[in-house]
Motif scaffolding. Structure first.
Motif, short mmCIF file in Angstrom:
data_model
loop_
_atom_site.label_atom_id
_atom_site.label_comp_id
_atom_site.label_asym_id
_atom_site.label_seq_id
_atom_site.Cartn_x
_atom_site.Cartn_y
_atom_site.Cartn_z
N THR A 129 -18.19 -25.56 -15.89
CA THR A 129 -18.26 -24.52 -16.75
C THR A 129 -16.72 -24.29 -17.23
O THR A 129 -16.52 -23.67 -18.75
CB THR A 129 -18.63 -22.80 -15.75
N GLY A 130 -15.64 -25.35 -17.28
CA GLY A 130 -14.78 -25.30 -17.68
C GLY A 130 -13.85 -24.19 -17.12
O GLY A 130 -12.96 -23.80 -18.06
N VAL A 131 -13.70 -23.54 -15.99
CA VAL A 131 -12.90 -22.57 -15.95
C VAL A 131 -12.51 -22.46 -14.74
O VAL A 131 -13.54 -22.87 -13.32
CB VAL A 131 -14.04 -21.45 -15.84
N TYR A 132 -11.19 -22.02 -14.73
CA TYR A 132 -10.69 -21.92 -13.32
C TYR A 132 -10.13 -20.22 -13.14
O TYR A 132 -10.24 -20.16 -14.56
CB TYR A 132 -10.15 -23.02 -13.31
N LEU A 133 -9.93 -19.77 -11.91
CA LEU A 133 -9.75 -18.17 -12.32
C LEU A 133 -8.92 -18.04 -10.56
O LEU A 133 -9.55 -18.61 -9.75
CB LEU A 133 -11.02 -17.65 -11.96
N SER A 134 -8.28 -16.87 -10.98
CA SER A 134 -7.71 -16.17 -9.19
C SER A 134 -7.14 -15.08 -10.14
O SER A 134 -7.21 -14.56 -11.54
CB SER A 134 -6.66 -17.86 -8.88
N GLN A 135 -7.01 -14.07 -9.19
CA GLN A 135 -6.65 -13.03 -8.86
C GLN A 135 -5.13 -12.40 -8.84
O GLN A 135 -4.62 -12.80 -7.40
CB GLN A 135 -7.47 -11.46 -8.38
N THR A 136 -4.32 -11.85 -9.14
CA THR A 136 -2.77 -11.60 -9.39
C THR A 136 -2.17 -10.16 -8.35
O THR A 136 -3.56 -9.55 -7.69
CB THR A 136 -2.12 -11.30 -10.70
N ASP A 137 -0.97 -10.60 -7.80
CA ASP A 137 -0.98 -9.42 -6.66
C ASP A 137 -1.20 -7.93 -7.16
O ASP A 137 -1.35 -6.85 -7.22
CB ASP A 137 0.55 -8.99 -6.41
N LYS A 138 -0.99 -8.23 -8.22
CA LYS A 138 -0.91 -6.41 -9.08
C LYS A 138 -2.28 -6.35 -9.37
O LYS A 138 -2.95 -5.42 -10.14
CB LYS A 138 -0.29 -6.93 -10.65
N GLY A 139 -3.53 -7.16 -9.50
CA GLY A 139 -5.04 -7.03 -9.67
C GLY A 139 -5.37 -8.12 -11.23
O GLY A 139 -7.12 -7.83 -11.43
N GLU A 140 -4.81 -8.46 -11.72
CA GLU A 140 -5.43 -8.94 -13.19
C GLU A 140 -6.21 -10.88 -12.46
O GLU A 140 -5.78 -10.95 -11.93
CB GLU A 140 -4.15 -9.61 -14.06
N LEU A 141 -6.84 -10.46 -13.42
CA LEU A 141 -7.77 -11.85 -13.04
C LEU A 141 -6.87 -12.96 -14.01
O LEU A 141 -7.27 -12.22 -15.50
CB LEU A 141 -8.76 -11.66 -13.43
N VAL A 142 -6.83 -13.95 -13.85
CA VAL A 142 -6.15 -15.15 -14.44
C VAL A 142 -7.34 -16.08 -14.19
O VAL A 142 -7.91 -16.52 -13.73
CB VAL A 142 -4.45 -16.11 -14.17
#
Ligand SMILES: Cc1cc2nc3c(=O)[nH]c(=O)nc-3n(C[C@H](O)[C@H](O)[C@H](O)COP(=O)(O)OP(=O)(O)OC[C@H]3O[C@@H](n4cnc5c(N)ncnc54)[C@H](O)[C@@H]3O)c2cc1C
Length: 419
Positions: free
Chosen positions: A283-296
């Motif tokens: 899909t050409g995507v990577y993803l994580s969630q920061t401690d503040k809650g934003e999805l990166v």
């Protein structure tokens, strides 16, 4: 009066009693001196870490880091903070795993919280072909001594329940591989922690100082011309990421490095819903969630070379489309910020480190889409290389000479969108 700068709970309490008005600056903003043992061009993570280890490991403190803007304002402050060592070839795995190990002790080493969070990283396979490639890289990781685990679709979904693994999914889930020691770290903190450590050991950090040319005697580089005057040095190291080929050209070097924009974006913050890092090449995507809650969220490179540090919309569109195929629930989220950095891409996706054909000039470059994770090991090995004049054994295969000998380390599968 400023109070001592050793950070601790007790120091926090003492400063709180004084209304937090007496913290000393984390690093000295130095005036450039006429001469140094080593000048490092570029105040990103690699330049700062190299300066820190030159002082710490080798006692070389007459060092300046010259930064044209502000430290960490390049790719180090723009990346998606993924740290991992799941590479294919033994040379890469040994180097990047050394870096992960240094990250594990970095907050203590620097007395600075770099927020290294080893939440694991899962790489996904969606087709038979994907699965073959993933199995190959899983086997290579195990042979390289990098701990990892094979996950069934059910095990993947247990880690990320919002994943669209239903029968109608356009990208069906076949398998995953988890590297449990991978994770994320706070990018600014890595730059600031190394800057503070280096400054405390006597290194000069000079911001707003652009290198505009090189001083030469005979064939040798003997210093740099800057927007704040000439500075002499025994050795000059370029750590300027996307501007490596520009500075290389000023020194008379034609380098096998191309600059591209790499983009990322974050969503509005939400409650903790995503507890790992995930990557899907299909899909050409990577993803994580920061401690503040934003999805990166990040994806691939923009498709043509550029120095415009903003990127093109079609890459955002393609990345969001891939994200929503995997996690339809995220279609309700609003994107808050989008940005790009100019990355220094080498065809074999392996860095270029060590001496150059010009005496006195060294390179720490070619990090492309994946040099954040390499900052501690890059700094450590580059410092030893500058101190001794010989490449550190871990980077012996990363020299420019590989483009003559053909001994490339082709990490395209280990790198690609997998930053
Ligand atoms: C969107 C994005 C996502 C990424 N995600 C990841 C990730 O998840 N994991 C990962 O490992 N890597 C990632 N990367 C790559 C990583 O950020 C870089 O490889 C790494 O930060 C490079 O560090 P550096 O110190 O070499 O370069 P930089 O941090 O770019 O520092 C170079 C510095 O040189 C300065 N400079 C340039 N020219 C001059 C000059 N003439 N004189 C003085 N100073 C100069 C610049 O201002 C800059 O501050 C990502 C990059 C981007 C852009």
């Amino acid at each position: 009066m400023t109070l001592p700068t050793r950070y601790s709970a007790l120091a926090l309490l003492r400063h709180a009693l004084r209304g937090h008005r007496q913290w000393s600056p984390a690093w000295r903003d130095a005036e450039p001196q006429p001469r140094y043992d080593v000048v490092i061009v570029g105040g990103g993570g690699h330049g700062l870490a190299t300066a820190y280890y030159l002082a710490k490991n080798h006692g070389i403190t007459r060092v300046a880091v010259l930064e044209k803007g502000w430290i960490g304002g390049g790719n180090t402050g723009r990346n998606t903070t993924v740290v991992r060592s799941n590479y294919f070839f033994p040379e890469s795995a040994a180097f990047y795993d050394f870096s992960v190990r240094l990250y594990e002790g970095l907050a203590r080493e620097l007395n600075y919280n770099v927020m290294f969070s080893q939440r694991g990283m899962v790489t996904l396979a969606h087709s038979r072909h994907d699965e073959d490639v993933l199995r190959r890289s899983f086997n290579a990781m195990r042979l390289n001594g990098i701990d990892c685990e094979w996950l069934t679709p059910a095990q993947v979904v247990a880690r990320m329940p919002l994943f669209n693994a239903g029968p109608g999914a356009r990208f069906p889930l076949r398998a995953g591989v988890n590297q449990p020691r991978a994770g994320t770290a706070r990018h600014d903190a890595v730059a600031w922690g190394y800057a503070r450590g280096a400054s405390q050991l006597g290194v000069d950090i000079v911001q707003n100082c652009e290198v505009t040319g090189f001083l030469r005697e005979g064939g040798r580089v003997t210093g740099v011309a800057t927007s704040r005057g000439e500075i002499r040095a025994d050795r000059v190291c370029l750590s300027v990421a996307g501007h490596t080929s520009v500075l290389g050209a000023l020194a008379g070097l034609k380098l096998p490095i191309t600059s591209y924009a790499l983009q990322a974006f974050v969503s509005e913050p939400v409650k903790p819903i995503f507890h790992t890092v995930v990557l899907s090449a299909a899909t050409g995507v990577y993803l994580s969630q920061t401690d503040k809650g934003e999805l990166v969220v990040g994806g691939g490179l923009d498709l043509y070379p550029s120095y415009a540090q903003r990127g093109n919309f079609h890459t955002v569109e393609r990345t969001v489309a891939g994200l929503l195929e995997m996690f339809p629930a995220f279609s309700r989220l609003r994107l808050m910020r989008q940005w790009a950095g100019i990355v220094d891409v080498v065809r074999d996706s392996t860095p270029v480190m060590g001496p150059t054909p010009i005496d006195g000039l060294y390179l720490n470059a070619g990090w492309g889409t994946g040099g954040f994770k390499a900052i501690p090991a890059g700094g450590w090995t580059m410092a030893q290389t500058l101190a001794t004049g010989k490449p550190h054994p871990l980077i012996a295969g990363f020299g420019l000479d590989r483009f003559e000998s053909g001994a490339l380390i082709d990490e395209a599968a280990g790198a690609g969108i997998a930053h």
